[in-house]
Design a protein around this motif. Structure first.
Motif, PDB file in Angstrom:
ATOM      1  N   CYS A  26      38.551  34.617  23.552  1.00 27.98           N
ATOM      2  CA  CYS A  26      39.721  34.018  24.216  1.00 27.98           C
ATOM      3  C   CYS A  26      41.008  34.386  23.481  1.00 27.98           C
ATOM      4  O   CYS A  26      42.024  34.701  24.122  1.00 27.98           O
ATOM      5  CB  CYS A  26      39.568  32.504  24.296  1.00 27.98           C
ATOM      6  N   ALA A  44      28.786  36.432  21.182  1.00 30.34           N
ATOM      7  CA  ALA A  44      28.495  35.007  21.385  1.00 30.34           C
ATOM      8  C   ALA A  44      27.194  34.827  22.168  1.00 30.34           C
ATOM      9  O   ALA A  44      26.443  33.887  21.914  1.00 30.34           O
ATOM     10  CB  ALA A  44      29.650  34.334  22.116  1.00 30.34           C
ATOM     11  N   TRP A  77      32.692  38.248  23.208  1.00 32.23           N
ATOM     12  CA  TRP A  77      31.943  37.452  24.191  1.00 32.23           C
ATOM     13  C   TRP A  77      30.472  37.851  24.171  1.00 32.23           C
ATOM     14  O   TRP A  77      29.578  37.009  24.222  1.00 32.23           O
ATOM     15  CB  TRP A  77      32.553  37.653  25.576  1.00 32.23           C
ATOM     16  N   SER A  94      25.253  27.098  17.940  1.00 28.35           N
ATOM     17  CA  SER A  94      26.456  26.478  18.492  1.00 28.35           C
ATOM     18  C   SER A  94      27.709  26.989  17.765  1.00 28.35           C
ATOM     19  O   SER A  94      28.716  27.314  18.401  1.00 28.35           O
ATOM     20  CB  SER A  94      26.360  24.956  18.371  1.00 28.35           C
ATOM     21  N   TYR A  95      27.638  27.052  16.439  1.00 25.87           N
ATOM     22  CA  TYR A  95      28.770  27.571  15.655  1.00 25.87           C
ATOM     23  C   TYR A  95      29.064  29.015  16.044  1.00 25.87           C
ATOM     24  O   TYR A  95      30.214  29.388  16.257  1.00 25.87           O
ATOM     25  CB  TYR A  95      28.486  27.480  14.153  1.00 25.87           C
ATOM     26  N   THR A  96      28.026  29.811  16.142  1.00 31.30           N
ATOM     27  CA  THR A  96      28.179  31.228  16.480  1.00 31.30           C
ATOM     28  C   THR A  96      28.844  31.382  17.840  1.00 31.30           C
ATOM     29  O   THR A  96      29.796  32.150  17.990  1.00 31.30           O
ATOM     30  CB  THR A  96      26.806  31.935  16.479  1.00 31.30           C
ATOM     31  N   ARG A  97      28.340  30.651  18.821  1.00 31.72           N
ATOM     32  CA  ARG A  97      28.923  30.733  20.169  1.00 31.72           C
ATOM     33  C   ARG A  97      30.387  30.324  20.148  1.00 31.72           C
ATOM     34  O   ARG A  97      31.242  31.009  20.711  1.00 31.72           O
ATOM     35  CB  ARG A  97      28.137  29.870  21.148  1.00 31.72           C
ATOM     36  N   LYS A  98      30.698  29.214  19.490  1.00 33.91           N
ATOM     37  CA  LYS A  98      32.085  28.735  19.452  1.00 33.91           C
ATOM     38  C   LYS A  98      33.003  29.733  18.741  1.00 33.91           C
ATOM     39  O   LYS A  98      34.117  29.991  19.194  1.00 33.91           O
ATOM     40  CB  LYS A  98      32.158  27.369  18.774  1.00 33.91           C
ATOM     41  N   LEU A  99      32.535  30.276  17.631  1.00 32.96           N
ATOM     42  CA  LEU A  99      33.341  31.234  16.874  1.00 32.96           C
ATOM     43  C   LEU A  99      33.688  32.451  17.721  1.00 32.96           C
ATOM     44  O   LEU A  99      34.856  32.832  17.851  1.00 32.96           O
ATOM     45  CB  LEU A  99      32.608  31.676  15.603  1.00 32.96           C
ATOM     46  N   ILE A 133      33.251  32.982  21.067  1.00 29.72           N
ATOM     47  CA  ILE A 133      33.943  32.702  22.333  1.00 29.72           C
ATOM     48  C   ILE A 133      35.419  32.434  22.057  1.00 29.72           C
ATOM     49  O   ILE A 133      36.286  32.906  22.797  1.00 29.72           O
ATOM     50  CB  ILE A 133      33.278  31.544  23.091  1.00 29.72           C
ATOM     51  N   SER A 134      35.720  31.700  20.990  1.00 27.49           N
ATOM     52  CA  SER A 134      37.137  31.462  20.675  1.00 27.49           C
ATOM     53  C   SER A 134      37.833  32.769  20.298  1.00 27.49           C
ATOM     54  O   SER A 134      38.991  32.991  20.657  1.00 27.49           O
ATOM     55  CB  SER A 134      37.288  30.416  19.561  1.00 27.49           C
ATOM     56  N   TYR A 159      40.356  35.102  11.746  1.00 22.47           N
ATOM     57  CA  TYR A 159      39.122  35.576  12.374  1.00 22.47           C
ATOM     58  C   TYR A 159      38.407  36.618  11.526  1.00 22.47           C
ATOM     59  O   TYR A 159      37.179  36.620  11.457  1.00 22.47           O
ATOM     60  CB  TYR A 159      39.380  36.100  13.785  1.00 22.47           C
TER      61      TYR A 159
END
Length: 125
Positions: free
Chosen positions: A15, A65, A62, A4-9, A11-12, A112
């Protein structure tokens, strides 16, 4: 680190890159004016090339993620790109050739780069 952390990092980060690059690509003159950048035919070329690269790296984040193990090498490339971007932008600002808005925007890249480095060091290989 959790999935979850990896995806959020990442993906953000994707974006962030798209939101940083797309406005300069589709509305160069007004956005450049907000950032205090001088527009010439040559600067237009390099701004557009740079924003294309920024957007493509958004796509790479992306992909990270979605599959951080497969796209792990892109993380190191992202770190290098973000650090170099910050160094160049801050160098121009310190030299007095650009005003403060672009370095402020580039500060997100510092954050980042650090988060990517932390992830890169701790994540499974």
């Amino acid at each position: 680190m959790t999935d979850s952390y990896t995806r959020k990092l990442f993906i953000s980060a994707a974006c962030f890159n798209v939101l940083a690059g797309l406005p300069l690509l589709v509305a160069l003159r007004p956005v450049a004016a907000l950032l205090g950048l001088q527009i010439t035919p040559t600067s237009t070329l390099f701004i557009q090339l740079t924003t294309c690269l920024v957007i493509i790296f958004g796509w790479a984040y992306w992909m990270i993620a979605r599959d951080p193990l497969q796209y792990r090498p892109y993380i190191l490339l992202g770190i290098i790109l973000k650090v170099l971007f910050v160094v160049v932008v801050y160098g121009h600002w310190l030299a007095g050739s650009i005003p403060w808005p672009l370095p402020v925007a580039a500060s997100g890249d510092i954050v980042y780069a650090l988060l990517f480095w932390r992830y890169f060091q701790r994540a499974e290989r």
